[in-house]
Design a protein around this motif. Structure first.
Motif, short mmCIF file in Angstrom:
data_model
loop_
_atom_site.label_atom_id
_atom_site.label_comp_id
_atom_site.label_asym_id
_atom_site.label_seq_id
_atom_site.Cartn_x
_atom_site.Cartn_y
_atom_site.Cartn_z
N TYR B 68 -4.56 3.50 4.55
CA TYR B 68 -5.58 4.38 3.96
C TYR B 68 -6.77 4.48 4.91
N ASP B 101 3.93 5.17 5.34
CA ASP B 101 4.78 4.73 4.23
C ASP B 101 5.42 6.00 3.64
N SER B 103 6.52 6.64 0.91
CA SER B 103 6.12 6.95 -0.47
C SER B 103 4.72 7.59 -0.51
N ASP B 104 4.15 7.89 0.65
CA ASP B 104 2.82 8.51 0.69
C ASP B 104 2.87 9.82 1.49
N ASP B 106 1.09 12.39 1.36
CA ASP B 106 -0.22 12.92 1.76
C ASP B 106 -0.58 12.50 3.19
N MET B 107 -0.11 11.32 3.59
CA MET B 107 -0.42 10.84 4.94
C MET B 107 0.28 11.70 6.01
N GLU B 109 0.90 14.86 5.82
CA GLU B 109 0.10 16.08 5.93
C GLU B 109 -1.17 15.83 6.74
N GLU B 110 -1.75 14.67 6.52
CA GLU B 110 -2.96 14.29 7.26
C GLU B 110 -2.67 14.23 8.76
#
Lengths: 176, 128
Positions: B68, B101, B103-104, B106-107, B109-110
């Protein structure tokens, strides 16, 4: 003066409420609690954690009511509330802002709410690239909150006096 | 130039672990990043990479293993990627790996946004 209440029961559906200075140590402990309080809705809780940190740090950095630590570090004072509903979490922050800043924040929220995901991504890239950085950060916290939650911001300005207002911001994070 | 080594602590999880090694041409940032005064934390890392690109000029690998990072930290990471892109454009050899990860989403896309904003190629690698 601090008022903290961490509850994980479903009777009143309040997971966390707090009123006081937004120290990073507290934000971190609260954030860890939010991420780990149960095993359900793990994707929603990941998003909730990210939004929680971002909006809490906005209070810490920008609230006009603040504490000074060692005469150098400014820690914003405000309120937060995290509630759980059947299908969603709802996270609210409230802090004091200058009247002129309330107008700017209102315009930003309206712009973010009027943008679809593709437009938000464009805005995010543009704002981050053009931000002067350093103490100003990336200036994309509100955009990030909407991109993650995929829900519009709910915001409210309450006048305190001629110079200051309270600015409340709520983000809903769907569980599914 | 000196190496930079910062270890993480359970009491300050908002600071990432950092290992910048000049002899190995290897940099790694891992953990979480949401400290106060973000730029003060990242400035020595940014300056280290600038010095490496200016004086050492050997190949450099950057591994990012952040699970994060807040938006202020993303601005600092973008600064680092822009410096690496300039180094690459001047003939430097750079490899950036971003561990994520699965399961994430959004990362992912980041990271795509970082690539678009900096022009730096980033290899996405799943955490094992």
């Amino acid at each position: 003066m601090m008022d903290t209440n961490i509850v994980s029961t479903m009777t009143n559906k309040t997971i966390l409420s707090y009123n006081g200075p937004f120290y990073i140590e507290l934000i971190s402990v609260f954030g860890t609690n939010i991420r780990n309080f149960n095993d359900a809705y793990s994707n929603a809780r990941k998003k909730l954690f990210k939004i929680f940190i971002e909006l809490s740090q906005n209070v810490s950095n920008y609230s006009e009511n603040f504490h000074m630590v060692n005469n150098v570090q400014r820690i914003g004072v405000g309120e937060l509330s995290l509630k759980e509903f059947d299908n969603a979490y709802s996270f609210t922050t409230k802090n004091q802002v200058k009247k002129t800043d309330a107008e700017i924040l209102t315009e930003r929220c309206e712009l973010v709410n009027a943008s679809d995901q593709m437009k938000l991504r464009e805005l995010k890239r543009e704002q981050r690239l053009n931000s002067p950085g350093e103490k100003f950060g990336a200036r994309i916290g509100l955009i990030q909150a909407v991109m993650l939650s995929k829900n519009k911001l709910e915001f409210k300005v309450d006048k305190i006096n001629e110079d200051f207002s309270y600015f409340s911001l709520t983000v809903k994070i769907d569980k599914f | 130039m000196e190496n930079i080594t910062l270890t993480s602590s359970p009491t300050t999880p908002y600071f990432p672990e950092v290992s910048f090694d000049v002899d190995k041409g290897f940099c790694e940032i891992s953990g979480e990043s949401y400290m106060e005064e973000t730029y003060k934390f990242y400035l020595p890392l940014i300056n280290w990479i600038k010095d490496y690109a200016k004086h050492i000029k050997k190949p450099l690998d950057l591994n990012i293993k952040l699970i994060y990072l807040n938006t202020s930290s993303t601005k600092c990471v973008l600064d680092i990627l822009e410096i690496l892109k300039d180094f690459e454009d001047e003939g430097g050899k750079v490899k950036v790996n971003w561990y994520f990860d699965k399961s994430d989403p959004d990362m992912v896309e980041e990271v795509e946004d970082f690539e678009a904003e900096s022009g730096m190629k980033i290899e996405l690698i799943e955490f094992e």
